[in-house]
Design a protein around this motif. Structure first.
Motif, short mmCIF file in Angstrom:
data_model
loop_
_atom_site.label_atom_id
_atom_site.label_comp_id
_atom_site.label_asym_id
_atom_site.label_seq_id
_atom_site.Cartn_x
_atom_site.Cartn_y
_atom_site.Cartn_z
N HIS A 189 -22.67 8.05 -12.13
CA HIS A 189 -21.57 7.77 -13.03
C HIS A 189 -21.54 6.30 -13.42
O HIS A 189 -21.43 5.95 -14.61
N THR A 196 -23.49 4.76 -21.90
CA THR A 196 -22.80 5.56 -22.91
C THR A 196 -22.11 4.66 -23.92
O THR A 196 -22.20 4.89 -25.13
N PHE A 201 -21.66 2.57 -29.48
CA PHE A 201 -21.48 1.50 -30.46
C PHE A 201 -22.73 1.28 -31.29
O PHE A 201 -22.66 0.97 -32.48
N ILE A 204 -22.57 3.78 -33.90
CA ILE A 204 -21.51 3.49 -34.88
C ILE A 204 -22.04 2.49 -35.89
O ILE A 204 -21.83 2.64 -37.11
N GLU B 12 -11.60 4.23 -19.62
CA GLU B 12 -12.67 3.31 -20.04
C GLU B 12 -12.37 2.86 -21.46
O GLU B 12 -12.71 3.55 -22.43
N GLU B 14 -13.56 0.81 -23.56
CA GLU B 14 -14.63 0.69 -24.57
C GLU B 14 -15.09 2.05 -25.06
O GLU B 14 -15.40 2.22 -26.24
N ILE B 15 -15.14 3.00 -24.15
CA ILE B 15 -15.51 4.36 -24.61
C ILE B 15 -14.45 4.86 -25.56
O ILE B 15 -14.75 5.46 -26.61
N LYS B 17 -12.57 3.16 -27.46
CA LYS B 17 -12.69 2.47 -28.74
C LYS B 17 -13.80 3.10 -29.57
O LYS B 17 -13.61 3.35 -30.77
N ALA B 18 -14.93 3.39 -28.93
CA ALA B 18 -16.05 3.99 -29.67
C ALA B 18 -15.63 5.33 -30.27
O ALA B 18 -15.89 5.60 -31.44
N ILE B 21 -13.15 4.83 -33.20
CA ILE B 21 -13.78 4.43 -34.46
C ILE B 21 -14.36 5.65 -35.17
O ILE B 21 -14.18 5.85 -36.37
N ARG B 22 -15.05 6.48 -34.42
CA ARG B 22 -15.66 7.69 -34.98
C ARG B 22 -14.62 8.61 -35.58
O ARG B 22 -14.77 9.10 -36.70
N HIS B 25 -12.99 7.37 -38.64
CA HIS B 25 -13.95 7.48 -39.75
C HIS B 25 -13.97 8.90 -40.29
O HIS B 25 -14.18 9.14 -41.47
N MET B 56 -11.49 11.88 -14.57
CA MET B 56 -11.19 10.82 -13.59
C MET B 56 -10.25 9.80 -14.22
O MET B 56 -10.66 8.97 -15.01
N ALA B 85 -17.91 12.64 -16.41
CA ALA B 85 -19.27 12.17 -16.14
C ALA B 85 -19.84 12.80 -14.89
O ALA B 85 -21.00 12.65 -14.57
N GLN B 88 -20.55 18.31 -12.47
CA GLN B 88 -20.79 19.29 -11.40
C GLN B 88 -20.08 20.58 -11.75
O GLN B 88 -19.05 20.59 -12.41
N PRO B 107 -22.87 11.81 -20.34
CA PRO B 107 -22.67 11.21 -21.66
C PRO B 107 -22.69 12.29 -22.74
O PRO B 107 -23.58 13.14 -22.77
N PHE B 108 -21.71 12.29 -23.58
CA PHE B 108 -21.61 13.39 -24.51
C PHE B 108 -22.32 13.08 -25.82
O PHE B 108 -22.48 11.94 -26.22
N ARG B 110 -22.11 12.81 -29.49
CA ARG B 110 -20.91 12.60 -30.34
C ARG B 110 -20.77 13.70 -31.37
O ARG B 110 -19.68 14.11 -31.70
#
Lengths: 417, 123
Positions: A189, A196, A201, A204, B12, B14-15, B17-18, B21-22, B25, B56, B85, B88, B107-108, B110
Motif C-alpha cells: 500500500h 498512483t 497527475f 491529467i 489522501e 493528492e489522490i 485532488k487528481a 480534477i478529472r 473536467h 481506510m 488499496a 484482498q 491503483p484504479f 481512471r
C-alpha cells in the motif's frame, strides 16, 4: 464312561517319579493288570498309608505286603467290569501290564471306559506341569506389563505437556506470520500510493486538462509515465519474490491444457514480434496436453520467457516454442536466434537483477526479476528450468513440469504422485 | 440541468485532488471529505448523487460510513463506490455485506472509475 473314577495307566516299567506324581492323585486304588509289572507296582505302592489297594488282578505271582489285595487270575473284561462296579467316586483305577495285554484289554473294556497309554499320560502330566509353569510366567509377564503401563502413563503426561507447549509456539508463529503478511500488504500500500498519485497527475497533464502541451512537453511527460509503470511492475515483481521466499505463495492448481495456454501467450506476443519481423513458431506434436498446474503462474512463465526472447532477438529472427509429452512430465523448450549468452554469464541467468549487456528492442524495459520469478514458479510446481546458450548461436530455455495427473488405477487421487 | 454532485471521501489529499480534477473536467460538481466522520456528515447534509468512498479512513472507516448510509431509509438510494488499496478478498466481501454498489481496487484505472460512476448515475 464313569467320570468320577480317575484312570491311571502303567505300561511297561514303573518309574518311581511317575509313581510319586501319581500317587498323590490316587485314592482307593483298583489295580487291573497282569505279570511282574503289577507286582512291582503293588510293591512300589505298598509303602503308602494313604492308599488302599482294593482290587488286583494278577496271575501267578505273589503279592506280599498288600492290604486287602485280591488276586484273581488272568484279567478279563469281566474283571474290569467287576472292578468298575465296585469303584466309588474318587477312586483311581490303574492299568498295569505290557503292551500286548494292554491292547488286548483295551479292546475288552466295557462301556465307554477310556484308556490312555502311559506315554500319552506322561505327556498329559508334562502338559499339566507346563500349564503351571505358563501360569507362573503369565503372572510375571503381567506384573512386568503393569510396570510398563505405569511408565507409559508418565510418558503420556510428558507428551501432553510438550503438546501444549507446541500448540502455544504454533499460535505465536501464526501471529508472526500474520504480522508478516500485514507487513507485505502495508508495504504494498505504502509504495503504491505515491505511484498512483504520480500516475494520476501525469495523465491529467497528458490529457491536456490544465492546458495544451507542446510536442516536447508531451514526449517528456510520456517518458515519466512509462517509468512510473516500470516502477509499478518492479514493485509487483519484488512483492511476488518476497511472497514466494516467505513461502506465502499458494498454488491454485487446476487441470489445464498447456498447449492452449502457450498458444494464448504466443498470440498475445504476435504484435511485438511482428514489429521486429520475428517469426514465432510452435512445435506441438499433440493438440492437447493436460497438466495439473496453477494456470496464472505458468502463463506468467511463458509470458516472461517468450517476452524475453522477443526482446533480445534481433530483427528477422525466429523464435520456436516446442512442447513435448514426456510421460509423467511435460517439457517446454523455447529457442531463439538471438545473440546468445556468454559462458561466464550462464550461471547468473536466473539471479535477480542480472541483465547482461544485450541490446534491448522496443517495448517496456524489464525489471531484471522475470527469470528469477520464472525459476521460482517452475520450482514451486516441483519442476526444473535451465538454459543452454552460446554467443552468436541463440539461446534455448527448457523447463519441465510434472503433469501431476491421477494414475489410471482407481486408488490414487489427483494429488497423489 | 444542474450538475450531478459527487462526494469523494479519502484521506489522501493528492489522490482526491487528481480525481476531483478529472471529475470536474467531466462536468460533475465535486465535494470532498478527509475522514469518515466528515464524509458521513456531508453525505447527509449535501445530498450527493454518488459517493466515492475509500476503505481506510481515520475516525470512522469506509465500511462503517457505507453501512450507516445504506441502512438508513433516507440515504440508502445514494450509489456508493468503495475504493481500497488492500486488494484482498475480505474487503470485497465486506463491501458487499455493507451494501456498497461497486468495489474498485487501487491503483484504479481512471477510465474504469469514471465508467462506473456514469453507469451508477444512469448516464
Amino acid at each position: 464312561m464313569r467320570e468320577d473314577i480317575r484312570l491311571c495307566p502303567f505300561i511297561g516299567g514303573v518309574k518311581k517319579d511317575h509313581l510319586d506324581a501319581r500317587r498323590r492323585k490316587m485314592t482307593n486304588l483298583f489295580i487291573f493288570g497282569a505279570g511282574q509289572d503289577t507286582v512291582h507296582l503293588i510293591e512300589a505302592l505298598s509303602g503308602s498309608d494313604k492308599l488302599t489297594i482294593a482290587g488286583v488282578i494278577d496271575t501267578d505271582s505273589e503279592a506280599p505286603g498288600i492290604r486287602s489285595a485280591k488276586c484273581l487270575g488272568i484279567p478279563t473284561s469281566a474283571h474290569a467290569k467287576d472292578l468298575l462296579d465296585k469303584a466309588a467316586p474318587g477312586d483311581t483305577m490303574c492299568l498295569v501290564g505290557n503292551r500286548a495285554i494292554y491292547e488286548a484289554l483295551s479292546k475288552e473294556i466295557p462301556g465307554n471306559m477310556r484308556v490312555m497309554d502311559a506315554p500319552a499320560f506322561g505327556i498329559l502330566l508334562k502338559l499339566a506341569e507346563e500349564c503351571d509353569k505358563t501360569k507362573l510366567a503369565l503372572k510375571e509377564a503381567n506384573d512386568e506389563l503393569k510396570i510398563q503401563a505405569w511408565g507409559l502413563n508418565k510418558t503420556n503426561e510428558a507428551i501432553k505437556l510438550l503438546y501444549n507447549e507446541l500448540a502455544d509456539k504454533n499460535r505465536r508463529l501464526q501471529e508472526l506470520d500474520r504480522l508478516k503478511s500485514d507487513f507485505l500488504s502495508v508495504v504494498s500500500h505504502e509504495l503504491r500510493t505515491p505511484l498512483t498519485i504520480m500516475k494520476e497527475f501525469t495523465f491529467i497533464i497528458l490529457d491536456e486538462i490544465p492546458g495544451k502541451l507542446t510536442a516536447d512537453q508531451k514526449g517528456y511527460i510520456e517518458i515519466i509515465a512509462n517509468n512510473i509503470d516500470r516502477l509499478s511492475r518492479l514493485i509487483s515483481d519484488l512483492l511476488d519474490i518476497s511472497k514466494m521466499e516467505a513461502k506465502k505463495e499458494k498454488l491454485n492448481k487446476t487441470f489445464v491444457n498447456i498447449i492452449n495456454l502457450a498458444e494464448t501467450v504466443i498470440l498475445g506476443m504476435k504484435t511485438q514480434a511482428d514489429k521486429k519481423n520475428i517469426e514465432l513458431k510452435t512445435e506441438f506434436r499433440v493438440p492437447a496436453l493436460d497438466v495439473y498446474v496453477d494456470q496464472d503462474k505458468i502463463t506468467q512463465v511463458f509470458t516472461n520467457l517468450i517476452g524475453n526472447a522477443v526482446k533480445f532477438t534481433p530483427e528477422n529472427g525466429v523464435i520456436t516454442l516446442a512442447i513435448a509429452d514426456k510421460d509423467k512430465e511435460v517439457e517446454c523448450r523455447l529457442s531463439d536466434t538471438g545473440i546468445g549468452i556468454a559462458a561466464e554469464d550462464l550461471s547468473k541467468v536466473f539471479s535477480k537483477f542480472q541483465q547482461f549487456n544485450r541490446t534491448e528492442g522496443p517495448g517496456p524495459k524489464g525489471t531484471g526479476l522475470g527469470l528469477a520469478i520464472s525459476k521460482q514458479l517452475v520450482e514451486l510446481h516441483s519442476g526444473k528450468i535451465w538454459v543452454d546458450s552460446e554467443p552468436g548461436k541463440g539461446t534455448k530455455f527448457t523447463f519441465i513440469l510434472p503433469k501431476q495427473l491421477p494414475e489410471p488405477s482407481a486408488e490414487k487421487g489427483p494429488n497423489d504422485k | 440541468m444542474a450538475k450531478k454532485k459527487i462526494l469523494i471521501v479519502d484521506d489522501e489529499a493528492e489522490i482526491v485532488k487528481a480525481v476531483q480534477i478529472r471529475l470536474e473536467h467531466e462536468g460533475y460538481e465535486v465535494l470532498v471529505a478527509a475522514d469518515g466522520q466528515e464524509g458521513l456528515a456531508k453525505a447527509k447534509t449535501e445530498s450527493p448523487d454518488l459517493v466515492v468512498l475509500d476503505v481506510m479512513l481515520p475516525k470512522l472507516d469506509g465500511f462503517e460510513v457505507c453501512r450507516f448510509l445504506k441502512f438508513d431509509e433516507k440515504y440508502k438510494k445514494i450509489p456508493i463506490i468503495m475504493l481500497t488499496a488492500r486488494a484482498q478478498k475480505i474487503d470485497e466481501d465486506t463491501s458487499k455485506q455493507v451494501g456498497a454498489d461497486a468495489y474498485i481496487a487501487k491503483p484504479f484505472d481512471r477510465g474504469a472509475v469514471i465508467a462506473k460512476i456514469k453507469e451508477l448515475l444512469g448516464e
